[in-house]
Enzyme design. Structure first.
Site, PDB file in Angstrom:
ATOM      1  N   SER A 114       0.822  -1.210   0.000  1.00  0.00           N
ATOM      2  CA  SER A 114       0.000   0.000   0.000  1.00  0.00           C
ATOM      3  C   SER A 114       0.855   1.260   0.000  1.00  0.00           C
ATOM      4  O   SER A 114       1.916   1.306   0.632  1.00  0.00           O
ATOM      5  CB  SER A 114      -0.891  -0.001   1.247  1.00  0.00           C
ATOM      6  OG  SER A 114      -1.471   1.277   1.431  1.00  0.00           O
ATOM      7  N   TYR A 138      -2.035   5.511  -4.624  1.00  0.00           N
ATOM      8  CA  TYR A 138      -3.052   6.560  -4.526  1.00  0.00           C
ATOM      9  C   TYR A 138      -2.474   7.782  -5.216  1.00  0.00           C
ATOM     10  O   TYR A 138      -1.283   8.094  -5.047  1.00  0.00           O
ATOM     11  CB  TYR A 138      -3.359   6.898  -3.064  1.00  0.00           C
ATOM     12  CG  TYR A 138      -4.228   5.875  -2.362  1.00  0.00           C
ATOM     13  CD1 TYR A 138      -5.490   5.558  -2.859  1.00  0.00           C
ATOM     14  CD2 TYR A 138      -3.791   5.242  -1.205  1.00  0.00           C
ATOM     15  CE1 TYR A 138      -6.294   4.623  -2.207  1.00  0.00           C
ATOM     16  CE2 TYR A 138      -4.594   4.316  -0.550  1.00  0.00           C
ATOM     17  CZ  TYR A 138      -5.842   4.008  -1.057  1.00  0.00           C
ATOM     18  OH  TYR A 138      -6.632   3.085  -0.420  1.00  0.00           O
ATOM     19  N   THR A 164      -5.576   2.431  -7.252  1.00  0.00           N
ATOM     20  CA  THR A 164      -6.853   2.272  -6.542  1.00  0.00           C
ATOM     21  C   THR A 164      -7.763   3.443  -6.889  1.00  0.00           C
ATOM     22  O   THR A 164      -7.384   4.604  -6.721  1.00  0.00           O
ATOM     23  CB  THR A 164      -6.610   2.191  -5.020  1.00  0.00           C
ATOM     24  OG1 THR A 164      -5.807   1.029  -4.776  1.00  0.00           O
ATOM     25  CG2 THR A 164      -7.915   2.078  -4.248  1.00  0.00           C
ATOM     26  N   LYS A 257      -7.792  -0.991  -9.525  1.00  0.00           N
ATOM     27  CA  LYS A 257      -8.434  -1.673  -8.389  1.00  0.00           C
ATOM     28  C   LYS A 257      -9.648  -0.876  -7.918  1.00  0.00           C
ATOM     29  O   LYS A 257      -9.524   0.312  -7.595  1.00  0.00           O
ATOM     30  CB  LYS A 257      -7.422  -1.816  -7.243  1.00  0.00           C
ATOM     31  CG  LYS A 257      -7.985  -2.456  -5.981  1.00  0.00           C
ATOM     32  CD  LYS A 257      -6.859  -2.762  -5.000  1.00  0.00           C
ATOM     33  CE  LYS A 257      -7.370  -3.425  -3.739  1.00  0.00           C
ATOM     34  NZ  LYS A 257      -8.003  -2.495  -2.805  1.00  0.00           N
ATOM     35  N   HIS A 281     -13.252  -2.521  -1.857  1.00  0.00           N
ATOM     36  CA  HIS A 281     -12.334  -2.054  -0.814  1.00  0.00           C
ATOM     37  C   HIS A 281     -12.668  -2.717   0.532  1.00  0.00           C
ATOM     38  O   HIS A 281     -12.591  -2.095   1.592  1.00  0.00           O
ATOM     39  CB  HIS A 281     -12.419  -0.528  -0.694  1.00  0.00           C
ATOM     40  CG  HIS A 281     -11.122   0.140  -0.321  1.00  0.00           C
ATOM     41  ND1 HIS A 281     -10.359   0.835  -1.214  1.00  0.00           N
ATOM     42  CD2 HIS A 281     -10.451   0.212   0.854  1.00  0.00           C
ATOM     43  CE1 HIS A 281      -9.290   1.331  -0.614  1.00  0.00           C
ATOM     44  NE2 HIS A 281      -9.319   0.948   0.655  1.00  0.00           N
TER      45      HIS A 281
HETATM   46  C1  FNR Z   1      -7.556  -1.958   2.900  1.00  0.00           C
HETATM   47  N1  FNR Z   1      -7.654  -1.878   1.518  1.00  0.00           N
HETATM   48  C2  FNR Z   1      -6.797  -1.035   0.837  1.00  0.00           C
HETATM   49  N2  FNR Z   1      -6.847  -0.988  -0.516  1.00  0.00           N
HETATM   50  C3  FNR Z   1      -5.996  -0.182  -1.206  1.00  0.00           C
HETATM   51  O1  FNR Z   1      -6.063  -0.171  -2.432  1.00  0.00           O
HETATM   52  N3  FNR Z   1      -5.078   0.569  -0.549  1.00  0.00           N
HETATM   53  C4  FNR Z   1      -4.970   0.586   0.805  1.00  0.00           C
HETATM   54  O2  FNR Z   1      -4.128   1.269   1.371  1.00  0.00           O
HETATM   55  C5  FNR Z   1      -5.872  -0.224   1.540  1.00  0.00           C
HETATM   56  N4  FNR Z   1      -5.839  -0.248   2.894  1.00  0.00           N
HETATM   57  C6  FNR Z   1      -6.634  -1.126   3.588  1.00  0.00           C
HETATM   58  C7  FNR Z   1      -6.517  -1.201   4.966  1.00  0.00           C
HETATM   59  C8  FNR Z   1      -7.277  -2.128   5.662  1.00  0.00           C
HETATM   60  C9  FNR Z   1      -7.126  -2.223   7.145  1.00  0.00           C
HETATM   61  C10 FNR Z   1      -8.182  -2.984   4.981  1.00  0.00           C
HETATM   62  C11 FNR Z   1      -8.991  -4.017   5.714  1.00  0.00           C
HETATM   63  C12 FNR Z   1      -8.316  -2.883   3.616  1.00  0.00           C
HETATM   64  C13 FNR Z   1      -8.564  -2.765   0.782  1.00  0.00           C
HETATM   65  C14 FNR Z   1      -7.887  -4.106   0.488  1.00  0.00           C
HETATM   66  O3  FNR Z   1      -6.872  -3.956  -0.468  1.00  0.00           O
HETATM   67  C15 FNR Z   1      -8.873  -5.150  -0.055  1.00  0.00           C
HETATM   68  O4  FNR Z   1      -9.580  -4.606  -1.142  1.00  0.00           O
HETATM   69  C16 FNR Z   1      -9.852  -5.662   0.989  1.00  0.00           C
HETATM   70  O5  FNR Z   1      -9.243  -5.761   2.254  1.00  0.00           O
HETATM   71  C17 FNR Z   1     -10.379  -7.034   0.579  1.00  0.00           C
HETATM   72  O6  FNR Z   1     -11.310  -7.516   1.488  1.00  0.00           O
HETATM   73  P1  FNR Z   1     -10.962  -8.557   2.678  1.00  0.00           P
HETATM   74  O7  FNR Z   1     -10.085  -9.643   2.112  1.00  0.00           O
HETATM   75  O8  FNR Z   1     -10.295  -7.763   3.736  1.00  0.00           O
HETATM   76  O9  FNR Z   1     -12.322  -9.047   3.076  1.00  0.00           O
END
Ligand code: FNR
Length: 400
Positions: A114, A138, A164, A257, A281
């Site tokens: 990330s 981002y 994203t 994404k 997300h």
């Molecule tokens: C995320 N997700 C996320 N996505 C992204 O593109 N950049 C990011 O910095 C983050 N940060 C982030 C933090 C936390 C704590 C979570 C739980 C999620 C989304 C992540 O990439 C993904 O899409 C989801 O977590 C998928 O769902 P599950 O597997 O957590 O159910």
């Protein structure tokens, strides 16, 4: 969960990791990791949607050996699974993102780092070594900052840029509001330095806003420090032209994404992305949207039905489809593959593994996923992930 006489931790499924992680994390960190947006309907739906999909096992098909090896962007993964980007992993474990990177390499699956990492991307790359790694981007209002991130990711051996697109503004995560979520003082957003970024510590943003010196952040009682940060730093004006811009400044494959409709999947292909990542997300942005697994079949169908449009952009011969959201069982992965996914990502389970045991915890989580997928394949009569077909699942509206 199996608990031994000495109180040891013996998880037998991914939910066990979550339960133990909850005990070990601070209320703030657990709230940040686990929560979804608003009423968390979409967060729950991400899980429930998998339960509505039925498997159609075939028998007598020699499943003594099961092949999970998968090709991804011209590289190899030991299974069709990758680590989704999740921010601030040092909240889970002191080694944070470097532990995740080492675990992903050990298991042989790609890791996505990330932008909101608590470890600099170069340090994560070093830990990842020969492992396959992607950088999640981002886009910041300060475009120069964005360009620098891409150049650094290229130099550090990341193999793709994952843009994203579902955070034009921060989703409303009420747990973070209730818990007054901030980064603790010893952690920073490590991909930035204070000089160019000015807000590497979210707690700084909050304190500045409290004492009235942080007007830029516009922090009110209804905004968390994180949402104040995101809304003041991220570029909310992105359009499809941003993909063209991104492709003009990097030769790395671009993955988008946060695609949730066939219309946007078709547009993504027109703009020459290498893969779309179907995702909401993890239920953290717009509450009320379907689960990614629910929209996947219509996206797959639209891409198959419509021919690739000619354009002056370099077109990949075939755009891959990745999906995430609520994947907690090997059988969930099998269902996603059957409905057209090329790769399936996991977010929170990796954080739970990290909280429970650092690098080894993540290795254990990914190994558990592999074992469950292998067993699900055997029981469904399928001996190769490349052979998983649409016939393997039945959706609720389809006849038995
Ligand atoms: C995320 N997700 C996320 N996505 C992204 O593109 N950049 C990011 O910095 C983050 N940060 C982030 C933090 C936390 C704590 C979570 C739980 C999620 C989304 C992540 O990439 C993904 O899409 C989801 O977590 C998928 O769902 P599950 O597997 O957590 O159910």
């Amino acid at each position: 969960m199996a608990v031994s006489a000495n109180g040891g931790f013996h998880p037998i499924n991914l939910d066990d990791y979550e339960a133990t992680a909850k005990e070990r994390l601070t209320t703030q960190a657990h709230g940040y990791f686990s929560s979804g947006a608003n009423d968390q309907w979409t967060l729950r739906e991400n899980r429930e949607a998998f339960n509505r999909i039925r498997l159609r096992p075939r028998v007598l098909n020699d499943v003594s050996k099961v092949n999970l090896n998968t090709s991804i962007l011209g590289h190899t993964s030991t299974m069709p699974v990758l680590v989704a980007p999740t921010g601030m992993q040092k909240l889970a474990h002191p080694e944070g993102e470097t532990a995740t990177a080492r675990a992903a390499r050990e298991v042989g699956v790609p890791m996505t780092l990330s932008t909101m990492s608590t470890t600099p991307l170069e340090e994560v790359a070093e830990s990842s070594g020969k492992g396959l790694r992607f950088f999640q981007l981002y886009v910041f209002q300060q475009r120069e900052l964005t360009v620098q991130l891409i150049k650094r990711a290229e130099a550090a051996g990341y193999s793709a840029i994952v843009l994203t697109v579902d955070v034009p503004a921060m989703g409303r995560r009420e747990a973070d509001l209730r818990n007054h979520f901030t980064l603790p003082p010893h952690l920073t957003l490590a991909n930035f330095d204070e000089e160019t970024h000015g807000a590497t510590r979210l707690c700084g943003a909050r304190e500045a806003a409290r004492d009235g010196s942080g007007g830029d952040f516009g922090l009110a009682d209804t905004k968390s420090a994180l949402s104040a940060y995101v809304n003041s730093m991220y570029d909310g004006s992105l359009t499809w032209k941003t993909i063209d811009w991104l492709k003009s400044i990097t030769a790395l494959p671009v993955i988008v994404k946060g695609i949730m409709t066939p219309e946007d999947a078709l547009l993504a292909r027109e703009h020459g992305v290498s893969a779309i990542w179907v995702s909401n997300h993890g239920g953290r942005q717009l509450d009320g949207v379907d689960a990614p697994i629910t929209v996947l079949p219509s996206i797959k169908q639209a891409l198959a039905e419509k021919p690739v449009m000619e354009s002056h952009f370099r077109m990949p011969t075939r755009m891959a489809i990745w999906v995430d959201g609520g994947v907690r069982r090997g059988s969930d992965i099998l269902k996603a593959l059957a409905l057209g996914a090329d790769m399936v990502a996991v977010g929170r389970p990796v954080l739970w593994g990290l909280a429970c045991g650092g690098q080894q915890g993540v290795v254990d989580v990914l190994s558990m996923i592999r074992e469950e997928l292998t067993l699900a394949m055997k029981l469904a009569g399928c001996n190769d992930v490349k052979k998983v077909s649409r016939q393997l699942v039945r959706l609720a509206h389809e006849p038995v």
